[in-house]
Scaffold this motif. Structure first.
Motif, PDB file in Angstrom:
ATOM      1  N   HIS A  54       0.839  -1.208   0.000  1.00 24.17           N
ATOM      2  CA  HIS A  54       0.000   0.000   0.000  1.00 24.17           C
ATOM      3  C   HIS A  54       0.871   1.253   0.000  1.00 24.17           C
ATOM      4  N   ARG A  55       0.589   2.176  -0.919  1.00 29.67           N
ATOM      5  CA  ARG A  55       1.373   3.423  -0.999  1.00 29.67           C
ATOM      6  C   ARG A  55       0.939   4.397   0.092  1.00 29.67           C
ATOM      7  N   LEU A  56       1.921   5.027   0.696  1.00 30.94           N
ATOM      8  CA  LEU A  56       1.664   5.967   1.788  1.00 30.94           C
ATOM      9  C   LEU A  56       1.553   7.393   1.284  1.00 30.94           C
ATOM     10  N   ARG A  57       0.876   8.222   2.090  1.00 32.43           N
ATOM     11  CA  ARG A  57       0.791   9.663   1.835  1.00 32.43           C
ATOM     12  C   ARG A  57       1.390  10.389   3.032  1.00 32.43           C
ATOM     13  N   ASP A  58       1.817  11.589   2.812  1.00 31.95           N
ATOM     14  CA  ASP A  58       2.413  12.395   3.879  1.00 31.95           C
ATOM     15  C   ASP A  58       1.458  12.466   5.071  1.00 31.95           C
ATOM     16  N   GLY A  59       1.984  12.193   6.258  1.00 36.34           N
ATOM     17  CA  GLY A  59       1.198  12.273   7.484  1.00 36.34           C
ATOM     18  C   GLY A  59       0.525  10.982   7.894  1.00 36.34           C
ATOM     19  N   ASP A  60       0.657   9.912   7.118  1.00 32.83           N
ATOM     20  CA  ASP A  60       0.032   8.636   7.466  1.00 32.83           C
ATOM     21  C   ASP A  60       0.643   8.053   8.740  1.00 32.83           C
ATOM     22  N   ARG A  61      -0.188   7.271   9.449  1.00 33.89           N
ATOM     23  CA  ARG A  61       0.272   6.528  10.628  1.00 33.89           C
ATOM     24  C   ARG A  61       0.121   5.049  10.332  1.00 33.89           C
ATOM     25  N   VAL A  62       1.241   4.335  10.274  1.00 34.19           N
ATOM     26  CA  VAL A  62       1.247   2.899  10.032  1.00 34.19           C
ATOM     27  C   VAL A  62       1.193   2.200  11.383  1.00 34.19           C
ATOM     28  N   GLU A  63       0.278   1.238  11.514  1.00 29.23           N
ATOM     29  CA  GLU A  63       0.109   0.522  12.783  1.00 29.23           C
ATOM     30  C   GLU A  63       0.433  -0.950  12.581  1.00 29.23           C
ATOM     31  N   LEU A  64       1.257  -1.487  13.469  1.00 26.15           N
ATOM     32  CA  LEU A  64       1.571  -2.918  13.471  1.00 26.15           C
ATOM     33  C   LEU A  64       0.579  -3.577  14.418  1.00 26.15           C
ATOM     34  N   LEU A  65      -0.244  -4.468  13.897  1.00 30.61           N
ATOM     35  CA  LEU A  65      -1.333  -5.048  14.671  1.00 30.61           C
ATOM     36  C   LEU A  65      -0.984  -6.433  15.179  1.00 30.61           C
ATOM     37  N   ARG A  66      -1.407  -6.723  16.380  1.00 27.89           N
ATOM     38  CA  ARG A  66      -1.209  -8.035  16.985  1.00 27.89           C
ATOM     39  C   ARG A  66      -2.570  -8.719  17.085  1.00 27.89           C
ATOM     40  N   PRO A  67      -2.610 -10.020  17.342  1.00 28.47           N
ATOM     41  CA  PRO A  67      -3.904 -10.701  17.433  1.00 28.47           C
ATOM     42  C   PRO A  67      -4.704 -10.203  18.632  1.00 28.47           C
ATOM     43  N   LEU A  68      -6.017 -10.265  18.511  1.00 24.70           N
ATOM     44  CA  LEU A  68      -6.878  -9.889  19.624  1.00 24.70           C
ATOM     45  C   LEU A  68      -6.754 -10.917  20.732  1.00 24.70           C
ATOM     46  N   GLU A  69      -6.744 -10.447  21.976  1.00 19.82           N
ATOM     47  CA  GLU A  69      -6.675 -11.354  23.113  1.00 19.82           C
ATOM     48  C   GLU A  69      -8.057 -11.881  23.469  1.00 19.82           C
ATOM     49  N   ILE A  70      -9.091 -11.100  23.163  1.00 17.62           N
ATOM     50  CA  ILE A  70     -10.460 -11.486  23.456  1.00 17.62           C
ATOM     51  C   ILE A  70     -11.360 -10.825  22.417  1.00 17.62           C
ATOM     52  N   ASP A  71     -12.422 -11.508  22.065  1.00 18.07           N
ATOM     53  CA  ASP A  71     -13.390 -10.953  21.127  1.00 18.07           C
ATOM     54  C   ASP A  71     -13.994  -9.676  21.727  1.00 18.07           C
ATOM     55  N   PRO A  72     -14.008  -8.561  20.997  1.00 17.24           N
ATOM     56  CA  PRO A  72     -14.536  -7.310  21.548  1.00 17.24           C
ATOM     57  C   PRO A  72     -15.976  -7.422  22.065  1.00 17.24           C
ATOM     58  N   LYS A  73     -16.795  -8.244  21.414  1.00 20.66           N
ATOM     59  CA  LYS A  73     -18.177  -8.421  21.885  1.00 20.66           C
ATOM     60  C   LYS A  73     -18.201  -9.099  23.252  1.00 20.66           C
ATOM     61  N   ASP A  74     -17.366 -10.117  23.428  1.00 17.94           N
ATOM     62  CA  ASP A  74     -17.295 -10.795  24.722  1.00 17.94           C
ATOM     63  C   ASP A  74     -16.777  -9.863  25.809  1.00 17.94           C
ATOM     64  N   ALA A  75     -15.786  -9.048  25.479  1.00 12.67           N
ATOM     65  CA  ALA A  75     -15.244  -8.099  26.453  1.00 12.67           C
ATOM     66  C   ALA A  75     -16.327  -7.129  26.911  1.00 12.67           C
ATOM     67  N   ARG A  76     -17.132  -6.638  25.976  1.00  7.07           N
ATOM     68  CA  ARG A  76     -18.200  -5.712  26.335  1.00  7.07           C
ATOM     69  C   ARG A  76     -19.247  -6.406  27.206  1.00  7.07           C
ATOM     70  N   ARG A  77     -19.601  -7.626  26.878  1.00  6.96           N
ATOM     71  CA  ARG A  77     -20.575  -8.371  27.695  1.00  6.96           C
ATOM     72  C   ARG A  77     -20.061  -8.544  29.122  1.00  6.96           C
ATOM     73  N   ARG A  78     -18.791  -8.847  29.269  1.00  4.14           N
ATOM     74  CA  ARG A  78     -18.211  -9.010  30.614  1.00  4.14           C
ATOM     75  C   ARG A  78     -18.267  -7.708  31.406  1.00  4.14           C
ATOM     76  N   ARG A  79     -17.963  -6.600  30.728  1.00  5.18           N
ATOM     77  CA  ARG A  79     -17.997  -5.299  31.431  1.00  5.18           C
ATOM     78  C   ARG A  79     -19.420  -4.920  31.815  1.00  5.18           C
ATOM     79  N   ALA A  80     -20.408  -5.327  31.016  1.00  4.42           N
ATOM     80  CA  ALA A  80     -21.794  -4.948  31.250  1.00  4.42           C
ATOM     81  C   ALA A  80     -22.503  -5.824  32.290  1.00  4.42           C
ATOM     82  N   ARG A  81     -21.922  -6.964  32.629  1.00  7.56           N
ATOM     83  CA  ARG A  81     -22.550  -7.867  33.610  1.00  7.56           C
ATOM     84  C   ARG A  81     -22.647  -7.172  34.955  1.00  7.56           C
ATOM     85  N   PRO A  82     -23.762  -7.417  35.652  1.00  7.17           N
ATOM     86  CA  PRO A  82     -23.862  -6.883  37.022  1.00  7.17           C
ATOM     87  C   PRO A  82     -22.830  -7.551  37.921  1.00  7.17           C
ATOM     88  N   LYS A  83     -22.332  -6.809  38.859  1.00 10.62           N
ATOM     89  CA  LYS A  83     -21.288  -7.347  39.748  1.00 10.62           C
ATOM     90  C   LYS A  83     -21.850  -7.869  41.028  1.00 10.62           C
TER      91      LYS A  83
END
Length: 83
Positions: A54-83
């Motif tokens: 992919h060709r870059l343009r001035d000011g671009d931010r390149v991000e090196l991505l790692r695998p997700l540790e947890i599915d974002p939907k599952d993470a949100r469900r855990r945070r939303a659970r009553p304690k």
């Protein structure tokens, strides 16, 4: 052109600013950054997944991505659970 390359982990990150010639690609930026690509599963520019050619343009931010540790939907469900 000015490019930022970012590698992030939970609670920390590394970033480097590079000056690259016009026509540089994401692969060029990653190579010039000096960052190890161990554990990197994808590359992105401003959060949009791209290929190394992919060709870059001035000011671009390149991000090196790692695998997700947890599915974002599952993470949100855990945070939303009553304690």
């Amino acid at each position: 052109m000015g490019i930022d390359v970012v590698r992030a982990w939970p609670r920390r990150h590394e970033a480097v600013h590079l000056e690259l010639p016009e026509g540089a690609t994401v692969g060029d930026a990653v190579s010039a950054s000096g960052f190890s690509t161990d554990g990197v599963t994808a590359l992105a520019v401003f959060g949009e997944r791209v290929e190394p050619g992919h060709r870059l343009r001035d000011g671009d931010r390149v991000e090196l991505l790692r695998p997700l540790e947890i599915d974002p939907k599952d993470a949100r469900r855990r945070r939303a659970r009553p304690k």
